[in-house]
Scaffold this active site. Structure first.
Site, PDB file in Angstrom:
ATOM      1  N   HIS A  53       0.818  -1.227   0.000  1.00 51.97           N
ATOM      2  CA  HIS A  53       0.000   0.000   0.000  1.00 51.97           C
ATOM      3  C   HIS A  53       0.852   1.278   0.000  1.00 51.97           C
ATOM      4  CE1 HIS A  53      -3.149  -2.833   1.044  1.00 51.97           C
ATOM      5  NE2 HIS A  53      -2.484  -3.199   2.122  1.00 51.97           N
ATOM      6  N   SER A  76       1.504  -0.219  -5.294  1.00 50.57           N
ATOM      7  CA  SER A  76       0.570  -0.525  -4.216  1.00 50.57           C
ATOM      8  C   SER A  76       0.100  -1.959  -4.390  1.00 50.57           C
ATOM      9  CB  SER A  76      -0.637   0.408  -4.316  1.00 50.57           C
ATOM     10  OG  SER A  76      -0.838   1.080  -3.113  1.00 50.57           O
ATOM     11  N   SER A  81      -5.694   1.641  -2.379  1.00 55.72           N
ATOM     12  CA  SER A  81      -5.016   2.028  -1.136  1.00 55.72           C
ATOM     13  C   SER A  81      -3.956   3.113  -1.288  1.00 55.72           C
ATOM     14  CB  SER A  81      -4.385   0.783  -0.492  1.00 55.72           C
ATOM     15  OG  SER A  81      -3.382   0.252  -1.335  1.00 55.72           O
ATOM     16  N   ASP A 139       3.255  -7.614  -0.009  1.00 51.56           N
ATOM     17  CA  ASP A 139       2.147  -7.551   0.942  1.00 51.56           C
ATOM     18  C   ASP A 139       0.944  -8.232   0.291  1.00 51.56           C
ATOM     19  OD1 ASP A 139       0.059  -6.976   2.630  1.00 51.56           O
ATOM     20  OD2 ASP A 139       0.480  -4.841   2.803  1.00 51.56           O
ATOM     21  N   GLU A 201       4.554  -9.346   4.135  1.00 55.00           N
ATOM     22  CA  GLU A 201       3.952  -8.521   5.180  1.00 55.00           C
ATOM     23  C   GLU A 201       2.750  -9.148   5.882  1.00 55.00           C
ATOM     24  OE1 GLU A 201       4.858  -5.492   6.214  1.00 55.00           O
ATOM     25  OE2 GLU A 201       3.048  -4.595   7.056  1.00 55.00           O
ATOM     26  N   ASN A 226       4.925 -11.177   8.834  1.00 56.48           N
ATOM     27  CA  ASN A 226       3.653 -11.120   9.552  1.00 56.48           C
ATOM     28  C   ASN A 226       3.754 -11.756  10.930  1.00 56.48           C
ATOM     29  OD1 ASN A 226       0.633 -10.650   9.537  1.00 56.48           O
ATOM     30  ND2 ASN A 226       0.698 -12.854   9.920  1.00 56.48           N
ATOM     31  N   LYS A 231       4.688  -7.575  14.669  1.00 55.05           N
ATOM     32  CA  LYS A 231       3.857  -7.250  13.505  1.00 55.05           C
ATOM     33  C   LYS A 231       2.425  -7.693  13.784  1.00 55.05           C
ATOM     34  CE  LYS A 231       1.918  -7.130   9.368  1.00 55.05           C
ATOM     35  NZ  LYS A 231       0.544  -7.573   9.138  1.00 55.05           N
ATOM     36  N   ASP A 235       0.133  -4.552  14.482  1.00 57.65           N
ATOM     37  CA  ASP A 235      -0.476  -4.003  13.259  1.00 57.65           C
ATOM     38  C   ASP A 235      -1.866  -4.616  13.047  1.00 57.65           C
ATOM     39  OD1 ASP A 235      -1.179  -4.403  10.455  1.00 57.65           O
ATOM     40  OD2 ASP A 235       0.819  -3.807   9.844  1.00 57.65           O
ATOM     41  N   ASN A 236      -1.941  -5.946  12.989  1.00 59.45           N
ATOM     42  CA  ASN A 236      -3.207  -6.600  12.685  1.00 59.45           C
ATOM     43  C   ASN A 236      -4.256  -6.258  13.742  1.00 59.45           C
ATOM     44  OD1 ASN A 236      -1.086  -7.777  11.267  1.00 59.45           O
ATOM     45  ND2 ASN A 236      -2.080  -9.758  11.096  1.00 59.45           N
ATOM     46  N   CYS A 240      -5.902  -2.287  13.212  1.00 58.78           N
ATOM     47  CA  CYS A 240      -7.308  -2.391  12.795  1.00 58.78           C
ATOM     48  C   CYS A 240      -8.243  -1.764  13.832  1.00 58.78           C
ATOM     49  CB  CYS A 240      -7.681  -3.849  12.525  1.00 58.78           C
ATOM     50  SG  CYS A 240      -6.872  -4.491  11.041  1.00 58.78           S
ATOM     51  N   HIS A 346      -7.501  -9.282   3.478  1.00 60.08           N
ATOM     52  CA  HIS A 346      -6.639  -8.811   2.381  1.00 60.08           C
ATOM     53  C   HIS A 346      -7.332  -8.779   1.016  1.00 60.08           C
ATOM     54  CE1 HIS A 346      -2.800  -7.555   0.791  1.00 60.08           C
ATOM     55  NE2 HIS A 346      -3.063  -8.310  -0.258  1.00 60.08           N
ATOM     56  N   HIS A 399      -3.498   2.019   8.623  1.00 56.48           N
ATOM     57  CA  HIS A 399      -3.018   2.105  10.000  1.00 56.48           C
ATOM     58  C   HIS A 399      -2.156   3.347  10.193  1.00 56.48           C
ATOM     59  CE1 HIS A 399      -4.606  -1.777  10.141  1.00 56.48           C
ATOM     60  NE2 HIS A 399      -3.528  -2.520  10.276  1.00 56.48           N
ATOM     61  N   SER A 407       5.803  -2.745  12.159  1.00 51.62           N
ATOM     62  CA  SER A 407       5.765  -3.675  11.020  1.00 51.62           C
ATOM     63  C   SER A 407       6.935  -3.417  10.082  1.00 51.62           C
ATOM     64  CB  SER A 407       4.469  -3.481  10.224  1.00 51.62           C
ATOM     65  OG  SER A 407       3.375  -3.553  11.082  1.00 51.62           O
ATOM     66  N   GLN A 411      10.183  -5.356   8.509  1.00 49.12           N
ATOM     67  CA  GLN A 411      10.426  -5.502   7.062  1.00 49.12           C
ATOM     68  C   GLN A 411      11.870  -5.133   6.719  1.00 49.12           C
ATOM     69  OE1 GLN A 411       9.213  -6.710   4.446  1.00 49.12           O
ATOM     70  NE2 GLN A 411       6.987  -6.771   4.553  1.00 49.12           N
TER      71      GLN A 411
HETATM   72  P1  NAI Z   1      -6.006 -14.917  11.419  1.00 50.71           P
HETATM   73  O1  NAI Z   1      -5.736 -16.205  10.780  1.00 50.71           O
HETATM   74  O2  NAI Z   1      -5.374 -14.562  12.725  1.00 50.71           O
HETATM   75  O3  NAI Z   1      -7.587 -14.700  11.607  1.00 50.71           O
HETATM   76  C1  NAI Z   1      -8.570 -15.092  10.691  1.00 50.71           C
HETATM   77  C2  NAI Z   1      -9.683 -15.768  11.501  1.00 50.71           C
HETATM   78  O4  NAI Z   1     -10.809 -16.017  10.647  1.00 50.71           O
HETATM   79  C3  NAI Z   1      -9.247 -17.127  12.077  1.00 50.71           C
HETATM   80  O5  NAI Z   1      -9.411 -17.130  13.480  1.00 50.71           O
HETATM   81  C4  NAI Z   1     -10.165 -18.125  11.379  1.00 50.71           C
HETATM   82  O6  NAI Z   1     -10.506 -19.211  12.217  1.00 50.71           O
HETATM   83  C5  NAI Z   1     -11.374 -17.264  11.036  1.00 50.71           C
HETATM   84  N1  NAI Z   1     -12.192 -17.790   9.928  1.00 50.71           N
HETATM   85  C6  NAI Z   1     -11.785 -18.448   8.810  1.00 50.71           C
HETATM   86  N2  NAI Z   1     -12.861 -18.789   8.064  1.00 50.71           N
HETATM   87  C7  NAI Z   1     -13.958 -18.330   8.707  1.00 50.71           C
HETATM   88  C8  NAI Z   1     -15.336 -18.360   8.433  1.00 50.71           C
HETATM   89  N3  NAI Z   1     -15.834 -18.978   7.352  1.00 50.71           N
HETATM   90  N4  NAI Z   1     -16.181 -17.746   9.302  1.00 50.71           N
HETATM   91  C9  NAI Z   1     -15.712 -17.150  10.428  1.00 50.71           C
HETATM   92  N5  NAI Z   1     -14.400 -17.104  10.747  1.00 50.71           N
HETATM   93  C10 NAI Z   1     -13.532 -17.674   9.891  1.00 50.71           C
HETATM   94  O7  NAI Z   1      -5.631 -13.805  10.327  1.00 50.71           O
HETATM   95  P2  NAI Z   1      -5.429 -12.235  10.608  1.00 50.71           P
HETATM   96  O8  NAI Z   1      -4.013 -11.948  10.872  1.00 50.71           O
HETATM   97  O9  NAI Z   1      -6.475 -11.796  11.542  1.00 50.71           O
HETATM   98  O10 NAI Z   1      -5.711 -11.661   9.134  1.00 50.71           O
HETATM   99  C11 NAI Z   1      -7.005 -11.733   8.543  1.00 50.71           C
HETATM  100  C12 NAI Z   1      -6.959 -11.076   7.157  1.00 50.71           C
HETATM  101  O11 NAI Z   1      -6.682  -9.684   7.299  1.00 50.71           O
HETATM  102  C13 NAI Z   1      -5.867 -11.608   6.246  1.00 50.71           C
HETATM  103  O12 NAI Z   1      -6.353 -11.603   4.915  1.00 50.71           O
HETATM  104  C14 NAI Z   1      -4.761 -10.595   6.406  1.00 50.71           C
HETATM  105  O13 NAI Z   1      -3.874 -10.613   5.320  1.00 50.71           O
HETATM  106  C15 NAI Z   1      -5.547  -9.313   6.510  1.00 50.71           C
HETATM  107  N6  NAI Z   1      -4.919  -8.170   7.168  1.00 50.71           N
HETATM  108  C16 NAI Z   1      -5.479  -6.955   6.884  1.00 50.71           C
HETATM  109  C17 NAI Z   1      -4.985  -5.820   7.469  1.00 50.71           C
HETATM  110  C18 NAI Z   1      -5.588  -4.505   7.127  1.00 50.71           C
HETATM  111  O14 NAI Z   1      -5.007  -3.466   7.464  1.00 50.71           O
HETATM  112  N7  NAI Z   1      -6.715  -4.441   6.487  1.00 50.71           N
HETATM  113  C19 NAI Z   1      -3.874  -5.851   8.431  1.00 50.71           C
HETATM  114  C20 NAI Z   1      -3.392  -7.189   8.705  1.00 50.71           C
HETATM  115  C21 NAI Z   1      -3.915  -8.297   8.103  1.00 50.71           C
END
Ligand code: NAI
Length: 478
Positions: A53, A76, A81, A139, A201, A226, A231, A235-236, A240, A346, A399, A407, A411
């Site tokens: 991003h 990006s 983003s 990322d 990332e 990650n 991180k 960050d996550n 958020c 993501h 963020h 984070s 990196q």
């Molecule tokens: P995580 O693996 O810690 O959490 C995902 C959760 O979703 C897990 O606990 C899993 O059991 C649950 N899950 C999976 N399928 C499901 C379903 N059908 N119904 C309900 N729950 C379900 O992953 P994390 O780190 O929380 O990341 C989640 C997403 O967010 C990823 O795609 C990651 O790349 C992205 N992300 C986005 C950020 C942003 O700024 N927007 C920042 C960091 C990560």
């Protein structure tokens, strides 16, 4: 010296530079890294292609990598983003002007089409000397995926066929690979062969890397940034917690207090997102498939439900799972009038946007960029944020600097590790040693006035650690 780039408007550079200057103060880890490693130039000779991003915070990362000696080309990793003023400032550079840019080639603007997005990615992977990068900073894994897919088709001697793609985005990727194959049938193989490694990332990108490693398809080593504690547990979660409500507010300005909000997924992002909405007084419900995370949510005081049971009554729906088809078109057709639907995971396929677009009689009206009202034949409508793409970056600015400093310090350290100690990293996915993770945290303590207690030698011996760390075994979960 003239160089190639493509951003929205270089006249935004001064605004971008001012925000970068303010962000630098909020990013003590990155600034300390510049001070520590600047003189020894560990990244001299590194040609880093970054796909992350293009925000103000990322600008501070890019300029840190430059300060350590790297040459950079950047895009990006999401069509919505980019902060255009940050992109402009990076191209212009601290010493340039819009008429005489002296910074870094960036190919990114807010609101790219999918064709433009993948064009940008290919541009950044194509160095002017005809060679590619020797490092990737990714990322979500799109840049890594393009190189791997391209090399895979070339190895098989097969022309990529866009008509075999099962979704529009992959069709665009295959078209781009087909075009490059026609010009040079070894382009991606050559690019892959020069890459020493990738530092990734986010959860979704890391997931892709472990799959490639498992299937024996990984072409270069990877560091999983990650899963540095500093991180994903910051960050996550705390990122958020900050940027989810920011995105909802900027998009809709709806009062969140008292509303019923559903958070799908209670991983790191889900935990921060649930807290974000609870902090505004929403009544937060959680959906989970993992009993451990479901139990955690319950213990935190959230009601854990099935989406089917609340789809008609909740007001706000946010997906955080990294999984697909969490909210289907059929779910959306049953939602309350003006329910808000957004994703902070993501990729956009957490919400079944294609199904919504193809639903008979459904009309889409743009309220403003990245905010759309979808009206169903019975007259009721819902509001979808950022067309299902991550809303904290599409509707807000992602963020804030301080959390991204954690984070991005990971990196930077990961780039130095892989570039300078390439032979120590086997063809696999690695995490940074805990001592470096602790170092990243340490660099952020002073700014918050944290006074850390020091172990005595005797105490250190008693719990079996070194006075200087690491303080926890690798299996510790924080
Ligand atoms: P995580 O693996 O810690 O959490 C995902 C959760 O979703 C897990 O606990 C899993 O059991 C649950 N899950 C999976 N399928 C499901 C379903 N059908 N119904 C309900 N729950 C379900 O992953 P994390 O780190 O929380 O990341 C989640 C997403 O967010 C990823 O795609 C990651 O790349 C992205 N992300 C986005 C950020 C942003 O700024 N927007 C920042 C960091 C990560």
């Amino acid at each position: 010296m003239a160089f190639d780039y493509k951003v929205a408007d270089l006249s935004l550079a001064e605004f971008g530079r001012t925000e970068i200057r303010l962000a630098e103060h909020e990013m003590p880890g990155l600034m300390a890294t510049r001070e520590e490693y600047g003189p020894s130039q560990p990244l001299r000779g590194a040609k880093i292609m970054g796909s992350l991003h293009m925000t103000v915070q990322t600008a501070v990362l890019i300029e840190t990598l430059v300060a350590l000696g790297a040459e950079i080309r950047w895009v990006s990793c999401n069509i919505f983003s980019t902060q255009d003023h940050a992109a402009a400032a990076v191209v212009v550079g601290p010493d340039g002007t819009p008429d005489n840019p002296k910074g870094v080639p960036v190919f990114a603007w807010k609101g790219e089409t999918l064709e433009e997005y993948w064009w940008c990615t290919e541009q950044a992977l194509t160095w002017p000397d005809g060679e590619g990068p020797n490092m990737i900073l990714d990322d979500g894994g799109d840049a890594t995926m393009l190189v791997h897919k391209g090399a895979e088709y070339e190895k098989a001697g097969a022309v990529p066929d866009p008509s075999t793609a099962d979704n529009e985005e992959f069709r665009v990727v295959l078209q781009r690979l087909k075009d490059s194959f026609a010009q040079d049938s070894q382009k991606w193989t050559r690019i892959a062969s020069r890459i020493k490694g990738v530092t990734e990332e986010t959860t979704t990108g890391v997931h892709r890397l472990y799959e490639m490693a498992r299937d024996g398809k990984l072409l270069f080593p990877a560091i999983n940034v990650n899963d540095s504690v500093t991180k994903s547990k910051f960050d996550n979660k705390y990122g958020c917690r900050h940027s989810l409500v920011d995105g909802i507010n900027r998009a809709t300005d709806v009062l969140i207090g008292g509303k019923v909000a559903v958070i799908a997924g209670f991983g790191d992002v889900g935990k921060g997102s649930a807290e974000s909405l609870r902090g505004q007084g929403a009544r937060v419900l959680v959906t989970e498939i993992d009993p451990i995370c479901a139990l955690q949510a319950a213990m935190e005081g959230y009601e854990v439900v099935r989406l089917e049971d609340v789809v008609e009554t909740a007001d706000i729906f946010i997906t955080t799972t990294g999984n697909f088809n969490i909210i289907t078109a059929e779910h959306m057709s049953r939602m309350k009038h003006q329910a808000i639907v957004g994703n902070i995971g993501h990729f956009d396929n957490e919400i079944e946007m294609v199904g919504l677009e193809n639903m008979p009689g459904v009309e889409k009206k743009e309220v403003k960029p990245q905010v759309h009202e979808w009206r169903f034949p019975d007259g009721h409508s819902i509001i979808v944020l950022s067309e299902g793409r991550l809303l904290n970056l599409g509707n807000a600015t992602g963020h804030p600097s301080f959390v991204m400093s954690n984070s991005f310090t990971n990196q930077t350290i990961a780039q130095i590790e892989l570039f300078t100690k390439t032979e120590e990293y086997s063809l696999d996915v690695h995490v940074l040693p805990k001592i470096l993770d602790e170092k990243v945290a340490r660099l952020h303590l002073d700014a918050l006035g944290v006074k850390l207690t020091e172990l005595t030698k005797e105490q250190a011996a008693y719990i079996g650690v070194d006075v200087a760390g690491p303080y926890k075994p690798d299996h510790y979960r924080y």
